[in-house]
Design a protein around this motif. Structure first.
Motif, mmCIF file in Angstrom:
data_model
loop_
_atom_site.group_PDB
_atom_site.id
_atom_site.type_symbol
_atom_site.label_atom_id
_atom_site.label_comp_id
_atom_site.label_asym_id
_atom_site.label_seq_id
_atom_site.Cartn_x
_atom_site.Cartn_y
_atom_site.Cartn_z
ATOM 1 N N LEU A 42 2.970 14.101 -23.631
ATOM 2 C CA LEU A 42 1.754 14.823 -23.389
ATOM 3 C C LEU A 42 1.810 15.566 -22.007
ATOM 4 N N ASN A 43 2.416 14.788 -21.142
ATOM 5 C CA ASN A 43 2.687 15.556 -19.674
ATOM 6 C C ASN A 43 3.712 16.728 -19.897
ATOM 7 N N GLY A 59 4.399 19.837 -17.491
ATOM 8 C CA GLY A 59 4.915 18.707 -16.597
ATOM 9 C C GLY A 59 6.276 18.404 -16.587
ATOM 10 N N SER A 60 6.705 17.630 -15.701
ATOM 11 C CA SER A 60 8.109 16.929 -15.654
ATOM 12 C C SER A 60 7.964 15.519 -15.315
ATOM 13 N N GLY A 67 1.355 17.801 -15.594
ATOM 14 C CA GLY A 67 1.077 19.038 -16.549
ATOM 15 C C GLY A 67 -0.281 19.753 -16.562
ATOM 16 N N ASN A 68 -0.470 20.858 -16.919
ATOM 17 C CA ASN A 68 -1.656 21.703 -16.979
ATOM 18 C C ASN A 68 -2.640 21.030 -17.358
ATOM 19 N N VAL A 70 15.821 18.319 -21.364
ATOM 20 C CA VAL A 70 15.774 19.721 -21.672
ATOM 21 C C VAL A 70 14.276 20.327 -21.987
ATOM 22 N N LEU A 71 13.731 19.428 -22.411
ATOM 23 C CA LEU A 71 12.189 19.762 -22.788
ATOM 24 C C LEU A 71 11.380 20.192 -21.452
ATOM 25 N N TYR A 72 11.874 19.747 -20.294
ATOM 26 C CA TYR A 72 11.241 20.089 -18.983
ATOM 27 C C TYR A 72 12.229 20.883 -18.203
#
Length: 227
Positions: free
Chosen positions: A105-106, A111-112, A168-169, A61-63
């Motif tokens: 971290l990602n 990110g996913s 991720g960014n 759910v976090l990504y």
């Protein structure tokens, strides 16, 4: 000589072995470990660096993804470690994410993850092992990881069924395995933000692996000296 405090995050209970080994490696290089659990109040002023340890899979759910598998999730730990990551980055503290820590971290950067790696593997085994039986290929010449390992390749272990998918960014891929699965990421705009997919705490008998923890302590100490 300054003795930096390095926070070690983990679950509320258990994971004694990995956390002990991380603490041992940090002490080896002059760090002072501080164990942090979800029930603890986190004050970023109490530590000078962070190690996010491995463990249960991250809640998808976090990504913004549906669950493809049904392992154990730990929402309290997810919440704690996301907060620690954000606070550490805001203060530019050195941060090392291990396995789940690299994945989180990602995710914290938008990110996913691959929730199941079985279909991603073609050349490497699905077997979990703490032994250094898999190959890490380092891809960025100027990366912090390359400077630590001083090599194009290294032996690593494998204790994960998830891995980074969408990056991720502001993160950069600096290592992958023989299936091209991402094994290491870092943020080149930060002093030291590194995520590794393997478990170096089980490989501290290898100098290169120990030096990951040495780098965290040295970066934290340098920050203390600067004031």
């Amino acid at each position: 000589m300054a003795k930096p405090v390095i926070a070690i995050t983990g679950p509320e209970r258990g994971a004694f072995g990995p956390r002990f080994l991380v603490a041992l490696a940090l002490r080896w290089y002059g760090g002072k470990p501080l164990q942090i659990r979800p029930s603890d109040k986190v004050d970023v002023k109490l530590f000078d660096g962070v190690v996010i340890t491995g463990g249960h899979d991250i809640d998808p759910v976090l990504y913004a993804a549906k669950a493809e598998v049904h392992p154990k999730y730990d929402p309290a730990r997810d919440e704690l470690e996301l907060a620690v990551i954000k606070k550490a980055e805001a203060e530019r503290l050195p941060l090392l994410g291990i396995c789940r820590g690299a994945q989180l971290l990602n995710v914290s950067r938008g990110g996913s993850l691959f929730q199941q790696l079985t279909e991603q593997r073609r050349h490497t085994s699905h077997r979990w092992t703490i032994l250094p039986l898999k190959t890490l290929c380092l891809t960025e010449r100027g990366s912090a990881l390359k400077q630590i390992f001083q090599s194009d390749k290294a032996r690593i272990n494998s204790l994960h069924n998830q891995a980074i998918n969408k990056l991720g960014n502001n993160l950069q891929i600096v290592g992958h395995d023989l299936d091209n699965i991402i094994q290491a990421v870092e943020d080149p705009s930060q002093d030291f933000v590194l995520g590794v997919q393997w478990h170096p705490e089980f490989l501290i008998f290898l100098r290169r692996q120990r030096h990951l923890f040495k780098a965290v302590v040295e970066q934290a100490r340098a920050r203390l000296v600067k004031g």
